[in-house]
Design a protein around this motif. Sequence first.
Motif, PDB file in Angstrom:
ATOM      1  N   ASP A   1       0.851  -1.184   0.000  1.00 21.52           N
ATOM      2  CA  ASP A   1       0.000   0.000   0.000  1.00 21.52           C
ATOM      3  C   ASP A   1       0.892   1.241   0.000  1.00 21.52           C
ATOM      4  N   PRO A   2       0.668   2.195  -0.893  1.00 18.13           N
ATOM      5  CA  PRO A   2       1.569   3.345  -0.984  1.00 18.13           C
ATOM      6  C   PRO A   2       1.528   4.249   0.231  1.00 18.13           C
ATOM      7  N   ASP A   3       0.470   4.179   1.035  1.00 14.20           N
ATOM      8  CA  ASP A   3       0.344   5.055   2.194  1.00 14.20           C
ATOM      9  C   ASP A   3       0.728   4.374   3.500  1.00 14.20           C
ATOM     10  N   THR A   4       0.304   3.128   3.664  1.00 15.11           N
ATOM     11  CA  THR A   4       0.544   2.448   4.946  1.00 15.11           C
ATOM     12  C   THR A   4       1.763   1.539   4.939  1.00 15.11           C
ATOM     13  N   GLY A   5       2.244   1.177   3.753  1.00 17.78           N
ATOM     14  CA  GLY A   5       3.357   0.241   3.650  1.00 17.78           C
ATOM     15  C   GLY A   5       2.961  -1.203   3.829  1.00 17.78           C
TER      16      GLY A   5
ATOM     17  N   CYS B   1      -1.511   0.036  -5.831  1.00 18.13           N
ATOM     18  CA  CYS B   1      -0.413  -0.347  -4.939  1.00 18.13           C
ATOM     19  C   CYS B   1       0.913   0.157  -5.494  1.00 18.13           C
ATOM     20  N   SER B   2       1.963  -0.094  -4.768  1.00 20.67           N
ATOM     21  CA  SER B   2       3.327   0.273  -5.165  1.00 20.67           C
ATOM     22  C   SER B   2       4.208  -0.967  -5.112  1.00 20.67           C
TER      23      SER B   2
ATOM     24  N   ARG C   1       6.513   1.670   8.768  1.00 20.24           N
ATOM     25  CA  ARG C   1       5.773   2.229   7.640  1.00 20.24           C
ATOM     26  C   ARG C   1       6.653   3.191   6.847  1.00 20.24           C
ATOM     27  N   GLU C   2       7.374   4.050   7.551  1.00 19.53           N
ATOM     28  CA  GLU C   2       8.263   4.992   6.877  1.00 19.53           C
ATOM     29  C   GLU C   2       9.412   4.255   6.177  1.00 19.53           C
TER      30      GLU C   2
ATOM     31  N   THR D   1       7.803   2.890   2.882  1.00 24.66           N
ATOM     32  CA  THR D   1       7.472   3.911   1.891  1.00 24.66           C
ATOM     33  C   THR D   1       8.726   4.568   1.309  1.00 24.66           C
TER      34      THR D   1
ATOM     35  N   ARG E   1      10.463   4.373  -2.862  1.00 28.01           N
ATOM     36  CA  ARG E   1      11.131   5.401  -3.664  1.00 28.01           C
ATOM     37  C   ARG E   1      12.504   4.933  -4.140  1.00 28.01           C
TER      38      ARG E   1
END
Length: 362
Positions: free
Chosen positions: A14-18, A83-84, A350-351, A354, A358
């Motif tokens: 998930d791109p926001d929650t990881g 998703c990512s 999570r950070e 994400t 990148r």
Amino acid sequence: MRTVGVEEELLLVDPDTGEPKALSAAVLTRAVQEDPGQNLFQLELFGQMLEFATRPHTDMADLGADVVRSRKEAARLAGEVGCSVAALATCPMPVTGALTPNDRYRWMAEQYGIATQDWLVCGCHAHVAVESDEEGVAVLDRLRPWLPVLRALSANSPYWQGRDTGYVSFRSRLWSRCPSAGPTELFGSPARYHGQVAEMVASGVILDQGMVYFDARLSAKYPTVEIRVADVCLRAETTMLLATLARALVETAAREWRAGRPAPDHSVSLLRLAAWHAAHTGLDRELLDPLTMRPRPAPEVVRTLLEHSGEALADSGDTALAEEAVDELLHRGTGAREQLRLMERTGSLREVVTECVRRTQG
């Protein structure tokens, strides 16, 4: 010059929650809608994983560009279904794998039970061309002590199920629970190699020769030696370094065989210790020296690998590339070290995920 290609397994998150998302079938459907003949992407054991395979290349810059392009294409398609993609060898966040529904994977889940859930892990496999099974088996015999060094260079899995594991390549420890995984004894000939594979299949413990998950094996699909020890690398340039060193090691091994030099006869027990050591501390402390099986500072062992394969690297024009990439990796640290630093700085898995999304695309 030998060709080399790589297969990489990516984590869908998930791109926001990881958190991992089981959307590989949707990603593949999207890819097929755009190109019905596409053969870049394929499903893996769990729906949270997506695999791609590059074309074979002789030029390492071309291979690196292929990896970057494939990662970006995976990210684009994943984004279109919500998703990512992250080049993480284990999922840092808590996860329960969503088994991909096909007969082969259902057989594995029934055969291996709860251990199958531990195989939601992402690796990088390097395929290096060989001229024959005879050359390929000779290469396998001579690669054995060098494979833990490649594992250390690729280490990218310090977290699992929300915890710091104390390992830099915990993926390899999870994968070692597979009954056919790990280092091998000396084979000596194609007949003995293929005979052992046949005996393993006949045992019924594995389904077919595709489930012979040696650390390095003869590919069942291509005329290659397939080196399977590496975590998927966080950065594409590390994947390119891994492929460069894999080709140089294969070429060096083939030359030793043609020159009549015997393969090192380290026991499987020692090779397992070297593999464990590489997974535990990677480049941060010591590795077992492939020549002596005694501990030495990891940077010195990596330099020994460069020296061992130096002629092959020079002949393929890859010396400067390999040396510069090794220097950069030793300075920056592996993907595992980057993840640990991110966690130290942010205090949030999570950070970590994400930010790794990148870095996956460069």
